[in-house]
Scaffold this motif. Structure first.
Motif, PDB file in Angstrom:
ATOM      1  N   GLU A   1       0.859  -1.026   0.091  1.00 51.89           N
ATOM      2  CA  GLU A   1      -0.177   0.061   0.041  1.00 51.89           C
ATOM      3  C   GLU A   1       0.955   1.166  -0.031  1.00 51.89           C
ATOM      4  O   GLU A   1       1.850   1.284   0.651  1.00 51.89           O
ATOM      5  CB  GLU A   1      -0.854   0.097   1.281  1.00 51.89           C
ATOM      6  CG  GLU A   1      -1.784  -0.956   1.306  1.00 51.89           C
ATOM      7  CD  GLU A   1      -2.856  -0.820   2.675  1.00 51.89           C
ATOM      8  OE1 GLU A   1      -2.559  -1.811   3.522  1.00 51.89           O
ATOM      9  OE2 GLU A   1      -3.771   0.163   2.595  1.00 51.89           O
TER      10      GLU A   1
ATOM     11  N   ARG B   1      -3.754   8.068  -0.469  1.00 47.52           N
ATOM     12  CA  ARG B   1      -3.230   6.644  -0.617  1.00 47.52           C
ATOM     13  C   ARG B   1      -3.656   6.189  -2.041  1.00 47.52           C
ATOM     14  O   ARG B   1      -4.845   6.325  -2.595  1.00 47.52           O
ATOM     15  CB  ARG B   1      -3.745   5.934   0.574  1.00 47.52           C
ATOM     16  CG  ARG B   1      -5.542   6.230   0.838  1.00 47.52           C
ATOM     17  CD  ARG B   1      -5.945   5.193   2.012  1.00 47.52           C
ATOM     18  NE  ARG B   1      -6.990   6.056   2.526  1.00 47.52           N
ATOM     19  CZ  ARG B   1      -7.979   5.413   3.255  1.00 47.52           C
ATOM     20  NH1 ARG B   1      -7.534   4.037   3.750  1.00 47.52           N
ATOM     21  NH2 ARG B   1      -9.076   6.009   3.845  1.00 47.52           N
TER      22      ARG B   1
ATOM     23  N   GLY C   1      -5.083  -3.590   6.081  1.00 48.11           N
ATOM     24  CA  GLY C   1      -5.052  -2.636   5.021  1.00 48.11           C
ATOM     25  C   GLY C   1      -6.118  -1.697   5.056  1.00 48.11           C
ATOM     26  O   GLY C   1      -7.163  -2.159   5.247  1.00 48.11           O
ATOM     27  N   GLY C   2      -6.042  -0.730   4.373  1.00 47.17           N
ATOM     28  CA  GLY C   2      -7.032   0.482   4.131  1.00 47.17           C
ATOM     29  C   GLY C   2      -7.048   1.373   5.383  1.00 47.17           C
ATOM     30  O   GLY C   2      -7.732   2.343   5.270  1.00 47.17           O
ATOM     31  N   GLN C   3      -6.431   1.012   6.754  1.00 46.47           N
ATOM     32  CA  GLN C   3      -6.753   2.247   7.444  1.00 46.47           C
ATOM     33  C   GLN C   3      -5.531   2.786   7.599  1.00 46.47           C
ATOM     34  O   GLN C   3      -4.467   2.530   7.961  1.00 46.47           O
ATOM     35  CB  GLN C   3      -6.810   1.109   8.880  1.00 46.47           C
ATOM     36  CG  GLN C   3      -8.096   0.438   8.838  1.00 46.47           C
ATOM     37  CD  GLN C   3      -9.417   1.423   9.133  1.00 46.47           C
ATOM     38  OE1 GLN C   3      -9.398   2.229   9.637  1.00 46.47           O
ATOM     39  NE2 GLN C   3     -10.215   0.997   8.319  1.00 46.47           N
ATOM     40  N   PRO C   4      -5.558   4.422   7.578  1.00 43.09           N
ATOM     41  CA  PRO C   4      -4.633   5.083   7.898  1.00 43.09           C
ATOM     42  C   PRO C   4      -4.201   5.221   9.078  1.00 43.09           C
ATOM     43  O   PRO C   4      -5.248   5.120  10.156  1.00 43.09           O
ATOM     44  CB  PRO C   4      -5.347   6.566   7.323  1.00 43.09           C
ATOM     45  CG  PRO C   4      -6.815   6.329   7.648  1.00 43.09           C
ATOM     46  CD  PRO C   4      -7.090   4.904   7.531  1.00 43.09           C
TER      47      PRO C   4
ATOM     48  N   ARG D   1       3.191   0.532   2.988  1.00 41.86           N
ATOM     49  CA  ARG D   1       2.846  -0.424   4.318  1.00 41.86           C
ATOM     50  C   ARG D   1       2.620  -2.068   3.468  1.00 41.86           C
ATOM     51  O   ARG D   1       1.965  -2.014   2.461  1.00 41.86           O
ATOM     52  CB  ARG D   1       1.543  -0.066   4.874  1.00 41.86           C
ATOM     53  CG  ARG D   1       1.506  -1.317   5.869  1.00 41.86           C
ATOM     54  CD  ARG D   1       0.008  -0.496   6.855  1.00 41.86           C
ATOM     55  NE  ARG D   1      -1.170  -0.104   6.173  1.00 41.86           N
ATOM     56  CZ  ARG D   1      -1.917   0.256   6.343  1.00 41.86           C
ATOM     57  NH1 ARG D   1      -2.177   1.020   7.803  1.00 41.86           N
ATOM     58  NH2 ARG D   1      -3.213   0.580   5.986  1.00 41.86           N
TER      59      ARG D   1
ATOM     60  N   ILE E   1      -4.814   3.261  -2.856  1.00 37.90           N
ATOM     61  CA  ILE E   1      -6.072   2.402  -2.902  1.00 37.90           C
ATOM     62  C   ILE E   1      -7.558   3.161  -3.259  1.00 37.90           C
ATOM     63  O   ILE E   1      -8.251   2.704  -3.539  1.00 37.90           O
ATOM     64  CB  ILE E   1      -6.273   1.327  -1.742  1.00 37.90           C
ATOM     65  CG1 ILE E   1      -6.343   2.165  -0.485  1.00 37.90           C
ATOM     66  CG2 ILE E   1      -5.123   0.598  -1.720  1.00 37.90           C
ATOM     67  CD1 ILE E   1      -6.723   1.342   0.769  1.00 37.90           C
TER      68      ILE E   1
END
Lengths: 112, 115
Positions: free
Chosen positions: A32, A49, B100-103, A90, A51
């Motif tokens: 990511e 980001r 994933g996807g969580q800042p 990440r 995504i």
């Protein structure tokens, strides 16, 4: 190894000119990618980001897996864009890989 | 809540002293991270908690560094027998969970200066 490279420590452009902050990464897997920004006297905050595929404050960034790059772009720079910009990655799906790996940062200055 | 809160904002200590840095994450955030940022560098990972469990401490530079989060909320980073190379900004971040996807949301940091 996980690594993020921002080749330019300093970048100066004139107001209204296009901006591109470079970011290259090294990671074996599906990372990511993020851009964080730190304005003067403020805390580090998420800009965008990969995504989300969104545009924030006129900035966009496209993940190019072939070139392992995630460059940040804005077509017309504004004075309020002056700040420190960090690219970060990440790892996904591996315990202990939830950490962010940051580049050294690029200080962007927009001249009037 | 107001975001991630860190204290103190600035800490000056003499070489050899012990210091403790506090992080109060956003309420309800499961994941908590500590980073060290040396002058002119990007933040570097130190350690990661999920609730009270320290799942990753691979970034701690030596056994003089110790972190805890006993009740799954507030965390403390302790540095024993400080040395000059410990001078840096210590950042704390939290996220709703570590997936994933969580800042990650960052605090203002604690600027530590070792004399």
């Amino acid at each position: 190894a996980q690594r993020v490279t921002q080749p330019e420590k300093l970048l100066s452009v004139f107001k209204g000119a296009p901006v591109e902050l470079k970011c290259n990464y090294s990671y074996s897997g599906s990372p990511e990618l993020f851009w964080y920004v730190q304005y003067s006297r403020q805390r580090l905050q998420l800009l965008l980001r990969h995504i989300s595929r969104e545009s924030i404050k006129g900035f966009t960034a496209d993940l190019n897996k072939g070139e392992t790059s995630f460059h940040l772009k804005k077509p017309f720079a504004q004075e309020e864009d002056s700040a420190m910009y960090y690219c970060a990655l990440r790892g996904v799906g591996i315990q202990g890989a939830q950490k962010l790996v940051f580049g050294q940062g690029t200080r962007l200055t927009i001249n009037p | 809540g107001a975001g991630v809160s860190q204290s103190p904002r600035y800490k000056v200590a003499k070489r050899g002293q012990d210091v403790a840095l506090r992080c109060d994450p956003i309420s309800g955030h499961v994941s908590l991270f500590w980073y060290q940022q040396a002058l002119g560098q990007g933040p570097e990972f130190l350690t990661y908690f999920q609730n009270e469990a320290q799942l990753d401490k691979s970034g701690l530079p030596s056994d003089r560094f110790f972190a805890e989060r006993p009740e799954g909320s507030v965390s403390t980073l302790k540095i024993q027998r400080t040395q000059q190379e410990d001078s840096a900004v210590y950042l704390c971040a939290s996220s709703l969970y570590g997936g994933g996807g969580q800042p990650q949301h960052f605090g203002d940091g604690t600027r530590l200066s070792i004399l």
